[in-house]
Design an enzyme around this catalytic site. Structure first.
Site, mmCIF file in Angstrom:
data_model
loop_
_atom_site.group_PDB
_atom_site.id
_atom_site.type_symbol
_atom_site.label_atom_id
_atom_site.label_comp_id
_atom_site.label_asym_id
_atom_site.label_seq_id
_atom_site.Cartn_x
_atom_site.Cartn_y
_atom_site.Cartn_z
ATOM 1 N N CYS A 58 80.287 74.396 -74.814
ATOM 2 C CA CYS A 58 80.807 74.086 -73.270
ATOM 3 C C CYS A 58 80.768 72.652 -73.035
ATOM 4 C CB CYS A 58 79.562 74.977 -72.538
ATOM 5 S SG CYS A 58 77.963 74.151 -72.811
ATOM 6 N N THR A 59 79.991 71.729 -73.886
ATOM 7 C CA THR A 59 79.990 70.321 -73.799
ATOM 8 C C THR A 59 81.474 69.832 -73.973
ATOM 9 O OG1 THR A 59 77.967 70.002 -73.989
ATOM 10 C CG2 THR A 59 79.051 68.015 -74.325
#
Lengths: 523, 450
Positions: free
Chosen positions: B212-213
């Site tokens: 997700c980063t």
């Protein structure tokens, strides 16, 4: 020729283009090219040093084939320096390789000015007397000296030069420079614009911890007479406050804030190491001062004036949980402050240079910038003359090592490595060098070692019979594995000294090949 | 007597001092003398695993430390970026197998030394291959490979009925590793010191960025690079695998990473960093490899000859900030799955080999899939190569009890794959199988008759 960028890729990742350029400019002189010396140079030639000069007066004997990879069957009877040089050249055609067939001892005696042409001299397998003389010559000529010796299962590496200053010391673990305990107005300003109680959960969990902590430290100080948490209870309470602001359990940014809260509590100002550095007598600069000390003088002025007790900001931030926008704007803010600090220091450097009668532009912007970025990590290494150490070693340090449970063997080897040279001066051979006279050599070495300990003033210290026997058993053998170990260390130190990156060893490294409990002695 | 050259003229002039002379700070079985030196030449067979930065040094150091019978195994070919430290290779060797060139170069320079190269994966060799060496020297850069060799070496260790290790069956290893100015050297004597697996916690798995980063909140240049490498590549190249050694692929990732970095205002994406992140490049220099390999070979010499005490048992070296060396004595994990007596499995005599293999998949301590099974060096079932699979397939329907000669309890070895940190790795496990309801003594007798 291979593309140097590709060939050197794995090391450029460590010391960068700048370090590589320094290596490529260096000229290295090697004294004695037995395995210890050959292996030292091998590692340096592979890394691409500018030039090497191999000095050895001996011819290759059969015994050399058993411990030195740089000579082979065809070398027997030929100049060792020539054969070793030839093999080394094969490893890297970018290196200029030369040899001189002459005994180092003779060169030291008859032609001391010879050594001044080199950046650095690696002297291997020299006895005490030659080490002392060479050290004086190199110190006088401002040439870096690295002494290396392999002797049975022991050996040593020692650096000698007046002073070595490092800007890029590149410590592995070093606290980042976030100034959470002393934020400057712009950082405070940015923190003021944010709302910690933002209702959007995505925004809430992407608030970087730096802003959380600056904001909460500000709130705290407002309700505590302008002070930050200092007692144990206060620190605990502060962390509780942070925890209370969490709105969900998975908020990594708040977890990071709690973990990093000690950065808020840390005392302001510079470290004791830096304090000591700016108090050094060399800070009083004149036209003979090095660039490093001119910059330290400017740094001192900065800390006492614009810095308000702090060093220039490093300007980089670690990765942290954050939205991209917040992170990038923080990054820019830190960079801008670092740039502003740099400009002040640069101005001060130029003014100082003018004052001491030097060209104000004689130190480059890049150098000053690097200096500012690393201001908290500067290192100065100074080395005693070998002669001074030999005549009057730092006794408490020596005594401590000699009586230490784990390191007495290494301490004993230090004494014995010196004792064998006294022995050799008296009896024309090293103890145990030849078969058949072992018992006599053992008792002679014992007497010699006791005499040395007395001369040094190490009263009440005795070496074990086992260790003295062991030293005689070694019989000055240069074992390949030990030579590769000692040579490896010597080359690593050379690289640090020439690139002026990382921190070279202080004092003398004594290798204990019996159980590897080696020791660094600062004598 | 006159035929023997004097010590000063001998090729082993220096080494003889240590091997021929008695001492007090030596190993328990040290018997100095010319016979020891000759035994080392004759019987000191050392396998060097890896012919890279450490491997090249290990081979040279061993050849100059009295060892004559060496073998080296490595699956890689020489690359230009090896040349700053792998001193046995020259520019004209680029593309050739490392093991072969390394063996050739050392043999050219050190007469009397014989080195057999093996250009293949360590898993390609049968267990038998590894059993013939007296010591295994590891010059590897991956945890998985260390783990595998360790499990192989430990598989030779036998235990007596009281679960005490039989030292004479122990296959010692020396292991080195470096990164930049730092490194470690260690001695592993299965059954005596901890094995690699006992202290696996010393090598924490690499931290990966959360997806997700990468996808939503990139902050660093590495985030942009990994986005291009792990997410964007698959989106664009449907099905085509990314090849880190293909410069076109690397260039594509670099370009995509640059675009993303510009979009988010993130500085620092370079081609060099892209390579570093994608290939997880560990910086390496000649000097550190030399230091660590030398320590490993010195210990190999001591284990083989007893000429000095040995390192006990883990040396760390750090030359980045001054010079620090430290010796740590780690202790072995008595419940270790690898160097312990083996995982105990109770079975009915009717269990077929096929059922047994299925069982290993479910066994909570093992979770071993696609297992090949060997018993006392004999293959009972091999998953590969196809020829061997075919030859051993008929055993699948036979009870394991019958296959191992109706012995009530014995050790079998299983090589298969297991999942560690989301990564499939080969591993070897020692299994102690015990059959229920068999009278030990009576059956031992029948086993003896067959």
């Amino acid at each position: 020729m291979a593309e140097p960028k590709t060939k050197y890729d794995r090391q450029l990742r460590i010391w960068g283009e700048q370090g590589q350029t320094a290596l490529e400019k260096a000229s290295i002189c090697l004294l004695n090219c037995g395995p210890t010396g050959s292996e030292t140079l091998k590692n340096l030639v592979l890394g691409g040093v500018g030039s090497i000069t191999v000095i050895d007066g001996s011819k290759v004997e059969l015994g050399d084939l058993g411990n030195n990879f740089m000579v082979d069957e065809s070398s027997v009877g030929k100049s060792k320096a020539k054969c070793v040089c030839q093999f080394l050249q094969e490893l890297n055609d970018a290196v200029k390789a030369k040899f001189i067939e002459e005994y180092p001892e003779a060169l030291i005696e008859t032609n001391p000015s010879f050594f001044s042409q080199f950046t650095l001299v690696v002297a291997t397998q020299l006895v005490e007397d030659s080490m002392v003389k060479l050290d004086r010559i190199c110190r006088e000529a401002n040439v870096i000296l690295v002494l290396a010796r392999s002797y049975g299962l022991t050996g040593l590496v020692r650096i000698s030069l007046k002073e070595h200053t490092v800007i890029e010391s590149k410590p592995e673990h070093f606290l980042d420079d976030l100034r959470l305990n002393n934020p400057w107005p712009e950082l405070r300003g940015l923190a003021e614009t944010i709302d910690l109680d933002v209702t959007d959960p995505v925004a809430h969990k992407h608030m970087p911890y730096v802003l959380i902590l600056v904001k909460m430290a500000e709130e705290w100080s407002k309700s505590h007479d302008g002070k930050l948490p200092s007692t144990r209870e206060e620190k605990k309470e502060f962390k509780e406050h942070i925890k209370a602001r969490m709105t969900a359990l998975d908020e990594d940014n708040y977890k990071e804030a709690i973990e990093a809260s000690f950065k808020v509590f840390a005392p302001r100002g510079i470290s004791s190491d830096l304090q000591q550095l700016i108090g050094d007598r060399f800070v009083e600069v004149d036209s003979s001062s090095s660039d490093f000390w001119v910059m330290v003088a400017a740094l001192k002025e900065f800390i006492e004036n614009e810095g308000g007790g702090e060093a220039p900001l490093e300007g980089s931030i670690p990765d942290m949980t954050s939205s991209t926008e917040h992170y990038v704007s923080l990054q820019k803010l830190y960079q801008a402050k670092a740039e502003a600090d740099f400009l002040v220091i640069e101005q001060r450097v130029r003014t100082i240079l003018k004052r001491i009668g030097r060209d104000p532009n004689s130190i480059s912007k890049t150098t000053i910038k690097s200096f500012c970025k690393n201001a908290r990590k500067l290192k100065v290494c100074r080395y005693r003359l070998v002669e001074d150490e030999f005549n009057s070693p730092v006794l408490p340090e020596l005594q401590k090592c000699l009586t230490d449970e784990d390191y007495s063997v290494a301490g004993g080897f230090y004494i014995l490595l010196r004792a064998v040279d006294r022995f050799a001066a008296n009896y024309n051979s090293f103890p145990g060098q030849f078969d058949g006279v072992m018992d006599e050599d053992i008792s002679r070495l014992k007497t010699t070692a006791v005499g040395l300990l007395n001369d040094l003033g190490c009263n009440g210290v005795t070496l074990t019979e086992d260790l003295i026997n062991e030293m005689c058993r070694f019989g000055a053998a240069e074992l390949h594995a030990v030579a590769a170990f000692i040579g490896g260390i010597a080359s690593q130190e050379v690289i640090k000294l020439i690139t002026r990156q990382f921190v070279p060893l202080s004092g003398t490294f004594i290798f204990n090949g019996i159980d590897h409990k080696s020791q660094l002695l600062s004598l | 007597m006159a035929a023997e050259p004097t010590a000063q003229e001998s090729r082993s002039r220096d080494l003889d001092k240590l091997l021929l002379r008695p001492g007090n700070l030596v190993g328990p079985n040290f018997e100095p003398g010319p016979a020891l030196r000759d035994d080392l030449k004759e019987y000191g067979r050392v396998l060097v695993v890896g012919a890279g930065g450490l491997g090249c040094e290990l081979l040279k150091d061993l050849a100059l430390s009295g060892f004559r019978k060496l073998e080296v195994i490595d699956m890689d070919r020489i690359e230009v970026s090896n040349l700053n430290r792998q001193f046995l290779f020259r520019l004209e060797d680029v593309g050739k197998p490392k093991a072969e060139v390394a063996a050739k170069r050392v043999m050219e320079r050190v007469s009397g030394v014989n080195i057999v190269p093996h250009f293949c994966r360590i898993e390609d060799k049968e267990l038998e291959f590894y059993s013939k060496f007296s010591i295994i020297a590891l010059g590897l850069d991956s945890i998985e490979a260390r783990s595998y060799i360790n499990s192989v070496a430990c598989s030779f260790l036998e235990y007596d009925s009281d679960d005490s290790a039989l030292e004479e069956t122990s296959k010692p290893m020396v292991d080195g590793g470096t990164e930049g100015f730092q490194g470690h050297a260690r001695v592993i004597v299965p059954g005596v010191t901890p094995c690699f697996e006992c202290t696996i916690w010393l090598f924490p798995p690499q931290v990966k960025f959360p997806l997700c980063t990468l996808a939503e909140t990139p902050r660093t240049a590495a985030h942009c690079i990994e986005y291009a490498h792990l997410i964007k590549w698959d989106e664009v190249h449907s099905g085509k695998a990314f090849d880190p050694d293909d410069p076109e692929h690397m260039k594509w990732v670099y370009n995509e990473a640059t675009k993303r970095a510009e979009l988010f205002g993130i500085p620092g994406v370079t081609y060099s960093l892209t390579q570093g992140v994608v290939k997880n490049i560990i910086p390496a220099i000649a000097s550190t490899n030399a230091i660590i390999s030398a320590a490993c070979v010195l210990e190999t010499l001591k284990i083989a000859s007893g000429c000095s005490k040995t390192l006990s048992n883990y040396l760390t070296y750090n030359g980045a900030e001054g010079l620090h060396t430290e010796v740590t004595e780690f202790v072995k994990d008595k419940d270790c799955l690898v160097c312990g007596p083996g995982v105990l499995i109770q079975l009915d005599t009717s269990i077929t080999l096929e059922k047994f293999i299925d069982l290993l998949k479910e066994h909570p301590k093992l979770l071993l899939s696609k297992a090949s099974i060997t018993h006392r060096g004999k293959s009972l079932y091999m998953q590969a190569p196809p020829v061997l699979e075919e030859m051993t397939r008929s055993n699948l329907s036979i009870p394991l009890f019958d296959l191992i000669g109706k012995i009530p309890k014995d050790v079998v070895h299983a090589i298969g794959t297991t999942t560690k940190n989301d990564k499939k790795t080969s591993c070897l496990r020692k299994l102690r199988v015990v059959f229920k309801g068999v009278d030990g003594i009576a059956d031992m007798d029948t086993a003896g008759e067959t």
